[in-house]
Design a protein around this motif. Structure first.
Motif, mmCIF file in Angstrom:
data_model
loop_
_atom_site.group_PDB
_atom_site.id
_atom_site.type_symbol
_atom_site.label_atom_id
_atom_site.label_comp_id
_atom_site.label_asym_id
_atom_site.label_seq_id
_atom_site.Cartn_x
_atom_site.Cartn_y
_atom_site.Cartn_z
ATOM 1 N N ALA A 171 51.734 56.725 34.227
ATOM 2 C CA ALA A 171 51.119 55.540 33.613
ATOM 3 C C ALA A 171 51.766 54.227 34.012
ATOM 4 O O ALA A 171 51.129 53.171 33.892
ATOM 5 C CB ALA A 171 51.156 55.673 32.085
ATOM 6 N N GLY A 172 53.013 54.246 34.467
ATOM 7 C CA GLY A 172 53.663 52.991 34.834
ATOM 8 C C GLY A 172 55.153 53.053 34.609
ATOM 9 O O GLY A 172 55.730 54.130 34.396
ATOM 10 N N ALA A 178 34.203 48.191 34.214
ATOM 11 C CA ALA A 178 35.056 47.035 34.474
ATOM 12 C C ALA A 178 34.578 46.351 35.749
ATOM 13 O O ALA A 178 34.040 46.991 36.657
ATOM 14 C CB ALA A 178 36.512 47.455 34.609
ATOM 15 N N TYR A 212 55.256 47.577 35.956
ATOM 16 C CA TYR A 212 53.933 47.891 36.486
ATOM 17 C C TYR A 212 53.185 48.842 35.563
ATOM 18 O O TYR A 212 53.784 49.610 34.809
ATOM 19 C CB TYR A 212 54.032 48.489 37.891
ATOM 20 C CG TYR A 212 54.840 49.760 37.977
ATOM 21 C CD1 TYR A 212 54.219 50.999 38.075
ATOM 22 C CD2 TYR A 212 56.238 49.726 37.978
ATOM 23 C CE1 TYR A 212 54.953 52.169 38.155
ATOM 24 C CE2 TYR A 212 56.978 50.895 38.067
ATOM 25 C CZ TYR A 212 56.329 52.109 38.150
ATOM 26 O OH TYR A 212 57.060 53.262 38.226
ATOM 27 N N ARG A 213 51.861 48.781 35.662
ATOM 28 C CA ARG A 213 51.009 49.637 34.841
ATOM 29 C C ARG A 213 49.855 50.156 35.681
ATOM 30 O O ARG A 213 49.160 49.371 36.351
ATOM 31 C CB ARG A 213 50.464 48.855 33.639
ATOM 32 C CG ARG A 213 49.556 49.683 32.736
ATOM 33 C CD ARG A 213 49.039 48.864 31.584
ATOM 34 N NE ARG A 213 48.061 49.611 30.783
ATOM 35 C CZ ARG A 213 47.321 49.086 29.819
ATOM 36 N NH1 ARG A 213 47.456 47.811 29.505
ATOM 37 N NH2 ARG A 213 46.456 49.834 29.167
ATOM 38 N N ARG A 242 46.198 51.404 35.948
ATOM 39 C CA ARG A 242 45.030 51.085 35.123
ATOM 40 C C ARG A 242 43.818 51.955 35.412
ATOM 41 O O ARG A 242 43.028 52.244 34.510
ATOM 42 C CB ARG A 242 44.675 49.598 35.287
ATOM 43 C CG ARG A 242 45.808 48.682 34.809
ATOM 44 C CD ARG A 242 45.424 47.238 34.797
ATOM 45 N NE ARG A 242 46.490 46.422 34.238
ATOM 46 C CZ ARG A 242 46.671 46.195 32.949
ATOM 47 N NH1 ARG A 242 45.843 46.722 32.063
ATOM 48 N NH2 ARG A 242 47.677 45.435 32.527
ATOM 49 N N SER A 243 43.629 52.363 36.641
ATOM 50 C CA SER A 243 42.521 53.255 36.977
ATOM 51 C C SER A 243 42.861 53.981 38.264
ATOM 52 O O SER A 243 43.578 53.438 39.114
ATOM 53 C CB SER A 243 41.200 52.477 37.123
ATOM 54 O OG SER A 243 41.283 51.552 38.196
ATOM 55 N N THR A 280 48.781 42.847 42.292
ATOM 56 C CA THR A 280 47.664 43.723 41.930
ATOM 57 C C THR A 280 47.245 44.518 43.163
ATOM 58 O O THR A 280 47.380 44.043 44.295
ATOM 59 C CB THR A 280 46.456 42.901 41.432
ATOM 60 O OG1 THR A 280 46.842 42.105 40.308
ATOM 61 C CG2 THR A 280 45.293 43.800 41.016
ATOM 62 N N SER A 337 43.566 49.032 40.218
ATOM 63 C CA SER A 337 44.208 50.328 40.017
ATOM 64 C C SER A 337 45.585 50.183 39.415
ATOM 65 O O SER A 337 46.052 51.037 38.675
ATOM 66 C CB SER A 337 44.308 51.088 41.352
ATOM 67 O OG SER A 337 43.040 51.534 41.771
ATOM 68 N N ILE A 338 46.266 49.068 39.741
ATOM 69 C CA ILE A 338 47.617 48.843 39.270
ATOM 70 C C ILE A 338 47.874 47.341 39.221
ATOM 71 O O ILE A 338 47.403 46.600 40.090
ATOM 72 C CB ILE A 338 48.647 49.546 40.178
ATOM 73 C CG1 ILE A 338 50.077 49.375 39.649
ATOM 74 C CG2 ILE A 338 48.543 49.069 41.617
ATOM 75 C CD1 ILE A 338 51.111 50.206 40.399
ATOM 76 N N THR A 339 48.573 46.899 38.193
ATOM 77 C CA THR A 339 49.016 45.523 38.092
ATOM 78 C C THR A 339 50.521 45.522 37.825
ATOM 79 O O THR A 339 51.066 46.475 37.252
ATOM 80 C CB THR A 339 48.300 44.752 36.982
ATOM 81 O OG1 THR A 339 48.479 45.444 35.738
ATOM 82 C CG2 THR A 339 46.801 44.644 37.275
#
Length: 280
Positions: A87-88, A162, A240-241, A243-244, A263, A272-274
């Motif tokens: 997940a991050g 989204a 970082y996280r 996201r999809s 991003t 997908s990630i931020t």
């Protein structure tokens, strides 16, 4: 039984491991990225997050489950029909890890949090790791993992709608994740999870539309932005996280700038990630 009941009282003890840092993993990952090797021998500093190619979890073939992960491990929660998602995380560098260093890594469970969401019950586990050389703290890292139950062949909840992400900032880095690249990254990280290399399994058993790009690979792609575009800037912290999911066969673009907002997204898809970077 509720998912929370399975992890009630689960509190594994911390573990310490020692490894001498070699140059081969960093040189090999540079090959995967089609980039020059950033290390050439003892004393060379690893780029940020490239320590992930060390302290790999080894397991005998007989210890693997049907998904390619080990069935039981010290830091795996005792959940039946377990599915894991990365997940991050958060990383802070106090000093670089260098080739030739003898590093001691201490890993412990920082938190275990059961939750319920649109996709059902989940358990969030945060692992905290510290990397030390001769007692000096070099890197402190937390990684967030999400566990849920899913029987083989069950469908996944449809993702929320989204808008496609819009690139911003002057920095760019591209990745073309095909089956070969994902296989090479799996090999470098000793990761046999079949969602990254077995198309019938990932589509028919786990319910994804294609081979899944590794979450850590996406995080490393974001850190290529300052490494390539601002080599004089030293990353002090990175949060970082995921996201999809991103999937093989669709190009991924990473973007950002000196403000530290980064991003990455597949073409025509939401982020997908931020991440955010802090500079020293």
């Amino acid at each position: 039984m509720a998912l929370a009941d399975h992890v009630q009282g689960w509190a594994p003890e911390p573990v310490e491991e020692t490894e001498r840092i070699g140059a081969w993993p960093a040189q090999s990952f540079a090959d995967v990225l089609d980039q020059p090797a950033p290390v050439d021998g003892d004393g060379s500093a690893l780029p940020p997050l490239w320590h992930r190619f060390h302290f790999l979890e080894r397991a005998a073939q007989r210890e693997l489950g049907e998904d390619g992960h080990v069935r039981e491990s010290h830091f795996l929660p005792p959940i039946p029909d377990r599915r894991r998602m990365f997940a991050g995380g958060r990383v802070r560098w106090h000093a670089p890890i260098r080739v030739g260093d003898e590093i001691v890594r201490r890993t412990e469970v920082a938190s275990v949090t059961p939750k319920s969401g649109r996709s059902g019950e989940m358990v969030f586990v945060t692992l905290r790791q510290e990397f030390r050389r001769g007692g000096e703290l070099l890197v402190a890292e937390e990684e967030d993992l999400v566990y849920r139950q899913q029987k083989p062949g069950e469908g996944r909840a449809a993702p929320s709608a989204a808008e496609p992400a819009v690139p911003q900032g002057p920095w760019r880095a591209e990745l073309a994740p095909d089956e070969v690249l994902l296989f090479r990254f799996s090999a470098l990280t000793y990761n046999a999870h079949r969602i990254h290399h077995d198309h019938p399994y990932v589509t028919q058993v786990e319910g994804f539309p294609g081979l899944v790009v590794h979450g850590p690979l996406l995080a490393l792609l974001l850190l290529e932005l300052p490494r390539r575009h601002a080599p004089d800037r030293e990353v002090a912290a990175f949060s970082y996280r995921l996201r999809s999911p991103a999937f093989a066969g669709t190009p991924i673009l990473a973007w950002g700038g000196p403000d530290g907002d980064l991003t990455a997204a597949a073409t025509g898809a939401p982020a997908s990630i931020t991440a955010t970077c802090e500079w020293r």
